[in-house]
Write a protein that holds these residues in place. Structure first.
Motif, PDB file in Angstrom:
ATOM      1  N   ARG A  37       0.830  -1.208   0.000  1.00  0.00           N
ATOM      2  CA  ARG A  37       0.000   0.000   0.000  1.00  0.00           C
ATOM      3  C   ARG A  37       0.862   1.255   0.000  1.00  0.00           C
ATOM      4  N   PHE A  38       1.972   1.229   0.740  1.00  0.00           N
ATOM      5  CA  PHE A  38       2.876   2.378   0.760  1.00  0.00           C
ATOM      6  C   PHE A  38       3.436   2.648  -0.630  1.00  0.00           C
ATOM      7  N   VAL A  39       3.893   1.604  -1.322  1.00  0.00           N
ATOM      8  CA  VAL A  39       4.428   1.769  -2.676  1.00  0.00           C
ATOM      9  C   VAL A  39       3.360   2.363  -3.589  1.00  0.00           C
ATOM     10  N   ARG A  40       2.140   1.846  -3.487  1.00  0.00           N
ATOM     11  CA  ARG A  40       1.048   2.371  -4.318  1.00  0.00           C
ATOM     12  C   ARG A  40       0.783   3.840  -4.013  1.00  0.00           C
ATOM     13  N   ASP A  41       0.696   4.175  -2.729  1.00  0.00           N
ATOM     14  CA  ASP A  41       0.466   5.575  -2.336  1.00  0.00           C
ATOM     15  C   ASP A  41       1.600   6.474  -2.816  1.00  0.00           C
ATOM     16  N   PRO A  47       0.461  12.966  -0.554  1.00  0.00           N
ATOM     17  CA  PRO A  47       1.294  14.056  -0.052  1.00  0.00           C
ATOM     18  C   PRO A  47       1.862  13.883   1.355  1.00  0.00           C
ATOM     19  N   ASN A  48       1.340  12.998   2.162  1.00  0.00           N
ATOM     20  CA  ASN A  48       1.786  12.951   3.562  1.00  0.00           C
ATOM     21  C   ASN A  48       2.301  11.565   3.945  1.00  0.00           C
ATOM     22  N   LEU A  49       3.367  11.153   3.285  1.00  0.00           N
ATOM     23  CA  LEU A  49       3.990   9.867   3.585  1.00  0.00           C
ATOM     24  C   LEU A  49       5.177  10.061   4.524  1.00  0.00           C
ATOM     25  N   MET A  50       5.518   9.024   5.253  1.00  0.00           N
ATOM     26  CA  MET A  50       6.636   9.097   6.189  1.00  0.00           C
ATOM     27  C   MET A  50       7.956   9.140   5.416  1.00  0.00           C
ATOM     28  N   THR A  51       8.767  10.156   5.705  1.00  0.00           N
ATOM     29  CA  THR A  51      10.004  10.355   4.948  1.00  0.00           C
ATOM     30  C   THR A  51      10.993   9.208   5.114  1.00  0.00           C
ATOM     31  N   ASP A  52      11.013   8.556   6.274  1.00  0.00           N
ATOM     32  CA  ASP A  52      11.948   7.444   6.436  1.00  0.00           C
ATOM     33  C   ASP A  52      11.590   6.294   5.500  1.00  0.00           C
ATOM     34  N   LYS A  53      10.316   6.066   5.277  1.00  0.00           N
ATOM     35  CA  LYS A  53       9.905   5.007   4.347  1.00  0.00           C
ATOM     36  C   LYS A  53      10.136   5.429   2.900  1.00  0.00           C
TER      37      LYS A  53
END
Length: 80
Positions: A37-41, A47-53
């Motif tokens: 889901r993170f890759v898809r997002d 716009p508001n994803l965790m920068t470490d990821k």
């Protein structure tokens, strides 16, 4: 809700490099240790994803998030 910018620089970079490496989103997720889901997002420009990821994924392609100077005109357009 504001639309996500699917064509922002990071989304385009990850999508282009993943496809050039002939990987699926699932494969990129597995190889980088982030969720599918993170890759898809990320590729959809959320716009508001965790920068470490985000950096976990960018590091896979030999890059990282860094501060970049912006022009005075861009700063004015942002209302800063």
């Amino acid at each position: 809700m504001k639309d996500w910018n699917r064509h922002n620089a990071i989304a385009d970079f990850v999508r282009t490099n993943r496809k050039a490496s002939k990987m699926t989103q699932t494969e990129l997720s597995d190889l980088t240790g982030v969720g599918l889901r993170f890759v898809r997002d990320l590729e959809q420009g959320k716009p508001n994803l965790m920068t470490d990821k985000v950096n976990q994924v960018l590091l896979f392609f030999g890059n990282t998030l860094t501060p970049t100077p912006i022009s005075d005109e861009t700063r004015r357009n942002l209302g800063a």
